[in-house]
Design a protein around this motif. Structure first.
Motif, short mmCIF file in Angstrom:
data_model
loop_
_atom_site.label_atom_id
_atom_site.label_comp_id
_atom_site.label_asym_id
_atom_site.label_seq_id
_atom_site.Cartn_x
_atom_site.Cartn_y
_atom_site.Cartn_z
N SER A 364 3.96 -9.96 4.39
CA SER A 364 3.81 -8.55 4.77
C SER A 364 5.15 -7.84 4.80
O SER A 364 5.26 -6.67 4.41
CB SER A 364 3.12 -8.44 6.14
OG SER A 364 1.86 -9.06 6.14
N ILE A 365 6.19 -8.54 5.24
CA ILE A 365 7.53 -7.96 5.25
C ILE A 365 7.97 -7.60 3.83
O ILE A 365 8.49 -6.50 3.57
CB ILE A 365 8.55 -8.94 5.88
CG1 ILE A 365 8.34 -9.03 7.40
CG2 ILE A 365 9.97 -8.52 5.56
CD1 ILE A 365 8.84 -7.85 8.17
N ALA A 369 8.40 -3.68 3.87
CA ALA A 369 9.77 -3.26 4.20
C ALA A 369 10.27 -2.11 3.34
O ALA A 369 10.87 -1.15 3.85
CB ALA A 369 10.72 -4.46 4.12
N PRO A 370 10.05 -2.13 2.00
CA PRO A 370 10.50 -0.97 1.20
C PRO A 370 9.81 0.33 1.62
O PRO A 370 10.44 1.40 1.59
CB PRO A 370 10.10 -1.37 -0.23
CG PRO A 370 10.03 -2.86 -0.21
CD PRO A 370 9.51 -3.21 1.15
N LEU A 371 8.53 0.25 2.01
CA LEU A 371 7.82 1.44 2.45
C LEU A 371 8.45 2.01 3.72
O LEU A 371 8.67 3.23 3.82
CB LEU A 371 6.35 1.10 2.71
CG LEU A 371 5.50 2.22 3.33
CD1 LEU A 371 5.44 3.43 2.40
CD2 LEU A 371 4.09 1.71 3.64
N ILE A 426 -0.42 -6.35 11.83
CA ILE A 426 -0.10 -5.38 12.89
C ILE A 426 1.25 -5.72 13.51
O ILE A 426 2.08 -4.84 13.76
CB ILE A 426 -1.21 -5.35 13.96
CG1 ILE A 426 -2.52 -4.83 13.37
CG2 ILE A 426 -0.79 -4.47 15.15
CD1 ILE A 426 -3.70 -4.93 14.33
N GLN A 427 1.47 -7.01 13.78
CA GLN A 427 2.75 -7.41 14.35
C GLN A 427 3.91 -7.13 13.40
O GLN A 427 5.02 -6.76 13.84
CB GLN A 427 2.72 -8.89 14.72
CG GLN A 427 1.81 -9.19 15.91
CD GLN A 427 1.87 -10.64 16.33
OE1 GLN A 427 2.63 -11.44 15.77
NE2 GLN A 427 1.07 -11.00 17.32
N THR A 428 3.66 -7.28 12.11
CA THR A 428 4.71 -6.96 11.12
C THR A 428 5.06 -5.48 11.16
O THR A 428 6.24 -5.11 11.07
CB THR A 428 4.26 -7.37 9.72
OG1 THR A 428 3.96 -8.77 9.70
CG2 THR A 428 5.34 -7.07 8.69
N LEU A 429 4.06 -4.63 11.29
CA LEU A 429 4.33 -3.19 11.43
C LEU A 429 5.20 -2.93 12.65
O LEU A 429 6.13 -2.12 12.61
CB LEU A 429 3.01 -2.42 11.53
CG LEU A 429 2.10 -2.44 10.29
CD1 LEU A 429 0.75 -1.79 10.61
CD2 LEU A 429 2.76 -1.74 9.12
#
Length: 522
Positions: A364-365, A369-371, A426-429
């Motif tokens: 997910s990162i 991450a670019p976004l 969700i945790q990645t966000l």
């Protein structure tokens, strides 16, 4: 996944033959050819990228199966520890790694330099994985300790050497760290999957052997590529002076005495003894360390009035980060247990191992991450830092609230695999809201006299967060998943709302300190 930067060297010059050359880390090092040879970055980045990729492969591979190994039956090759003890012990392992990272940073700054600290740490880690790959409780205990010590030596110093490859105003610095972080996430993405396959094929010790191979590969890349680093990491930034020996010995004895006192308190307050005494001792140290660190910062005569205002403003941010990591780092503990015992492990009709879910966060990162970088650029880094911390903490809390609701819906049945995948996303966000700005805030708000130690404060937030988990899993033994995740999520969400409420005060405090620092004298 997080990282850090260090000091930077001079700008690279252009060689007469048209190939760029540089003196990474400072003007005294040898000139290194191929300044743009690695995706437009210094060639030394290739060395550190591959070293960190394989080191993270070994770390996350070992961590992916550690809980299962500790709690599985003797017949299956595990150590047959009670589930609660295993959960607490894995959390305290994480606590120990981050506490020892503070020691590793100090050793690099004052004793051996970042490069040798990284090398020694890698050797110790590899030895620990080899020890874990040998059956036997004694080998396992020694292996876990060695991996924790070695990671403490290595973790803060690889990232600092990346920073030394660039001049402070080199526009490639941010993109260089982005490439470096990609290596971290590639390693942590692949490791749980491959180690899980090895465990299914040859048992836990085969999985640990795969992690050992990963660390050996990291050492090979680091030793073979050291010539590309120039002077980066070779110098001892603040070597111990002869007149400091007596003070250091005295401070060391004070610290040792404090540890023994904490150990005594843990022994007196722990009725079960054994591992629980160790778990409680490390928990107490993890709680005391940041309190002591921030108090020393605030009261130091070397800290100005303006800087004291920033220290006060940092306290709510530290609490927010500590609670976020408390939730986030349960990937290796309670979420691993949920993946194994409460989840239907079929993704698109394909059966997966419980370790698979620990690869969702790095994947997910890589995608998100670019976004987030684009969003922060378009909004000119708005909202302010304190609001981003509150958003990140709220997302972490909501991931547990969601998991509690899913657990309640399925009852005694198995949750579908997509539930855990959503939790990790969700945790990645939340991580992308809090982690990238967290280190920057730590370095910016730290007093000048403590600027080089700012990374230690950030590590202490992760250490204390995992210590909280160790205490929670023991205090809530026997509670249902719905109750456990629900109450932690709800309480943390309340704290996130409180952090949002004090965010204007934090922002004003920082601006007031900035204004006071730049006010004309006289």
């Amino acid at each position: 996944m997080t990282g850090s930067s260090g000091a930077s060297g001079p700008d690279a010059g252009d060689a007469p033959n048209g190939r760029a050359e540089s003196r990474p880390g400072g003007g005294d090092g040898p000139r290194v050819p191929g300044d743009r040879a690695f995706f437009g970055q210094p060639i030394g980045l290739m060395t550190l990228f591959t070293t960190e990729l394989w080191e993270r492969f070994s770390y996350y591979g070992m961590r992916a199966i550690l809980l299962y190994y500790l709690t599985d039956t003797l017949a299956n090759g595990g150590l047959a520890l009670p589930q609660t003890t295993g959960l607490a012990l894995v959390s305290i392992y994480g606590t120990s790694v981050y506490l020892l990272s503070v020691v590793g940073g100090w050793a690099a700054d004052r004793l051996v330099g970042a490069r040798r600290s990284t090398l020694y740490g890698g050797i110790v880690i590899a030895s620990g994985h080899v020890s874990l790959s040998v059956p036997g409780v004694g080998f396992s205990a020694v292996g876990i300790c060695l991996v924790a010590i070695g990671t403490g030596l290595l973790k803060p110093n690889v990232s600092s050497m990346v920073g030394e490859l660039y001049a402070r105003d080199d526009p490639r610095r941010d993109s260089g760290f982005s490439i470096f972080y990609m290596g971290i996430n590639i390693g942590s993405l692949v490791a749980p999957i491959l180690v899980g396959v090895a465990r299914d094929w040859g048992g836990y010790h085969a999985g640990f052997a795969v992690a050992a191979v990963g660390m050996a590969v990291a050492l090979v890349f680091f030793v073979a590529g050291r010539r590309y680093l120039g002077a980066a990491g070779s110098a001892v930034a603040n070597p111990i002076r002869p007149e400091e020996h007596r003070t250091l010995v005295r401070n060391g004895l004070v610290i040792l005495a404090a540890i023994l006192v904490v150990l005594g308190v843990a022994a007196l307050t722990t009725s079960t003894g054994g591992l629980d005494v160790f778990i409680n001792t490390m928990s107490y140290l993890a709680f005391l360390a940041p309190i002591t660190y921030l108090t020393v910062m605030y009261r130091s005569p070397r800290v100005t009035v303006a800087e004291r205002g920033r220290v006060l403003a940092y306290v709510p941010l530290f609490v927010g980060a500590m609670l976020f990591w408390m939730i986030f780092e349960q990937a290796a503990t309670t979420l691993s247990a949920f993946a194994q015992d409460r989840t239907d492990r079929h993704v698109l009709g394909i059966g997966v191992s419980p370790e698979f879910f620990q690869s969702v966060n790095p994947a997910s990162i890589i995608v998100l991450a670019p976004l987030f970088a684009w969003i922060w650029a378009r909004t000119h880094d708005r909202p302010p830092t304190a609001y981003k911390f509150a958003m990140g903490l709220a997302l972490g809390a909501l991931s547990f609230v969601f998991l509690a609701a899913a657990s309640a819906v399925v009852g005694d049945g198995l949750a579908p695999a997509w539930v855990l995948i959503v939790v990790y996303v969700i945790q990645t966000l939340g991580e992308l809201c809090l982690s990238p700005v967290g280190l920057a805030a730590t370095t910016l708000l730290a007093p000048k006299a403590f600027r080089s130690q700012a990374l230690a404060v950030w590590f202490l937030a992760e250490s204390a967060g995992q210590a909280i988990t160790a205490q929670l899993v023991k205090a809530t033994e026997g509670a249902s998943d719905t109750a456990y995740f629900g109450w932690i999520g709800a309480v943390t969400l309340v704290v996130a709302l409180a952090l949002w409420a004090v965010a204007p005060w934090v922002t004003r405090q920082i601006r007031r300190s900035d204004a006071l620092e730049h006010a004309p004298i006289g």
